[in-house]
Design an enzyme around this catalytic site. Structure first.
Site, PDB file in Angstrom:
ATOM      1  NE  ARG A  92      -2.041  -2.128   3.149  1.00 15.83           N
ATOM      2  CZ  ARG A  92      -2.511  -2.790   4.198  1.00 15.83           C
ATOM      3  NH1 ARG A  92      -3.794  -2.732   4.487  1.00 15.83           N
ATOM      4  NH2 ARG A  92      -1.704  -3.495   4.959  1.00 15.83           N
TER       5      ARG A  92
ATOM      6  CG  ASP B  30       2.586   6.384   2.659  1.00 17.81           C
ATOM      7  OD1 ASP B  30       1.418   6.045   2.877  1.00 17.81           O
ATOM      8  OD2 ASP B  30       3.459   6.459   3.540  1.00 17.81           O
TER       9      ASP B  30
ATOM     10  NE  ARG C 225       8.307   8.771   3.519  1.00 16.55           N
ATOM     11  CZ  ARG C 225       7.099   9.313   3.685  1.00 16.55           C
ATOM     12  NH1 ARG C 225       6.017   8.595   3.414  1.00 16.55           N
ATOM     13  NH2 ARG C 225       6.968  10.541   4.109  1.00 16.55           N
TER      14      ARG C 225
END
Lengths: 245, 245
Positions: free
Chosen positions: B51, B53, B198
């Site tokens: 999924r 971002d 990240r």
């Protein structure tokens, strides 16, 4: 008062080209003039070396402008980049003589045309290439380059309806090579007619397709007739690499 | 009825991410479902392996869906690409067993994070990189990779407020290398917590800056505390490269 030479990079995707037009909000020249006016605190007129078309990009466009403010030259790129949109970057600013003119003084320009030669498109370069899915005869295209190099009347490679005063141009170098999955054409000359690079690319594509023969190229040039050359390849594949002085 | 495995490439710039959300028109999943519904002539539910971002890209996202129409499998990419927007491309379609699930069945995923390490930004890659202008200590970052490889509880590298059932993940490989003017981090693991890649990148940047020491990395991992790790690097630098089965 100082005359400033700017070296610019831009992604032309979202613009109607370099030159300010009536009823068109998004031009590179206008965005630059807006940013420069804020620095200069009064209107600024920017002259570009090449009037790139809608969708055409640049890594080394050159422009110049007269500024009244006494801003230190090394501060100009930083100040400009703070004011410019993300898709226009000032790479360099140099102080030049008051008589310098980015367009009239340029001795040559270099362009690159990128052909993305794969069945499937790439989402990441889609705005910077011409997606061409059929096989390309690279060696035939390479041979054709030789006919363009040198001084010729390029009327056949000028957008119809355009009348440049001087249609005689000198192509200093013209190379075509593979950078898988792309094919790049790089061309350097003292001047280019309107759509000239894109019509040369379209002609090379038609050569590769067999619609034009290698032996026709010379005749197409000497014909001085737009209808003899190939189609105009799409604008987004074209990038202005460098302007020479 | 057939279960189809799709391999997808997309530019996430203009999307609110993969997953359909209320009040958000632009998601990859929705665009795919709209296109597939036209082929299937009734609604289709697409399951994605990751999924991704908002702003995150993919060169090898995998999804699957059940189609009722008897469309030949080799026609699926062509039909889909005709219906999808320019920034989403179906690269491959394969017929799989009815029990195949793109997310539950995946054994590993590989991501790349691109840091553009130059004073001036590049207009052409601006949407695909994190523009970081300061010097990077690459050898220090390389040394840090060793601490992440293996099986660990990665709670420190999970977006705060998120509670994954299983925070123990195995990083199979993690490399960082220069591709001037960029630095690429490539990481492969059996699963990733929300924002994990990240936050790892942000931690490596803070290591390079000297805000975090190499000797701290091990403690940051064992602390299982988000506040110990570095900042969350921006989404646009991240690309899902591949999903393994």
């Amino acid at each position: 008062m100082q005359n400033i030479k700017l070296t610019l990079e831009y992604d032309g995707t979202n613009y109607s080209g370099w030159q300010i037009q009536k009823n068109t909000v998004y031009t590179i020249q206008e965005k630059l003039q807006e940013a420069l006016a804020k620095i200069n605190k009064k209107p600024v007129k920017v002259q570009g070396a090449s009037r790139t078309d809608a969708g055409v990009h640049a890594t080394g466009q050159v422009a110049n402008c007269i500024l009244d403010v006494a801003i230190p030259i090394e501060r100009v790129p930083v100040a400009l980049n703070r004011l410019l949109p993300d898709d226009i970057v000032c790479k360099k600013a140099e102080k030049v003589g008051m008589d310098f003119h980015s367009r009239y003084d340029s001795s040559a320009k270099k362009y690159r045309y990128r052909i993305f030669n794969k069945k499937l498109p790439s989402v990441f370069v889609r705005n910077y290439v011409y997606h061409y899915i059929y096989d390309i005869n690279l060696s035939l295209m390479k041979q054709a380059c030789e006919y363009f190099i040198g001084t010729h009347d390029f009327t056949s490679f000028q957008a119809s309806g355009c009348a440049a005063k001087n249609t005689i141009k000198t192509i200093e170098s013209m190379d075509i090579y593979q950078r898988k999955p792309e094919i790049w054409l790089e061309i350097k000359g003292d001047g280019f007619l309107y759509n000239m690079v894109r019509i040369i690319v379209g002609t090379l594509i038609e050569l590769s397709m067999g619609k034009i023969q290698l032996s026709d190229i010379k005749n197409i040039i000497t014909a001085r007739d737009r209808s003899q050359a190939g189609f105009t390849a799409p604008s987004q594949g074209l990038t202005l690499l460098e302007v020479y002085y």
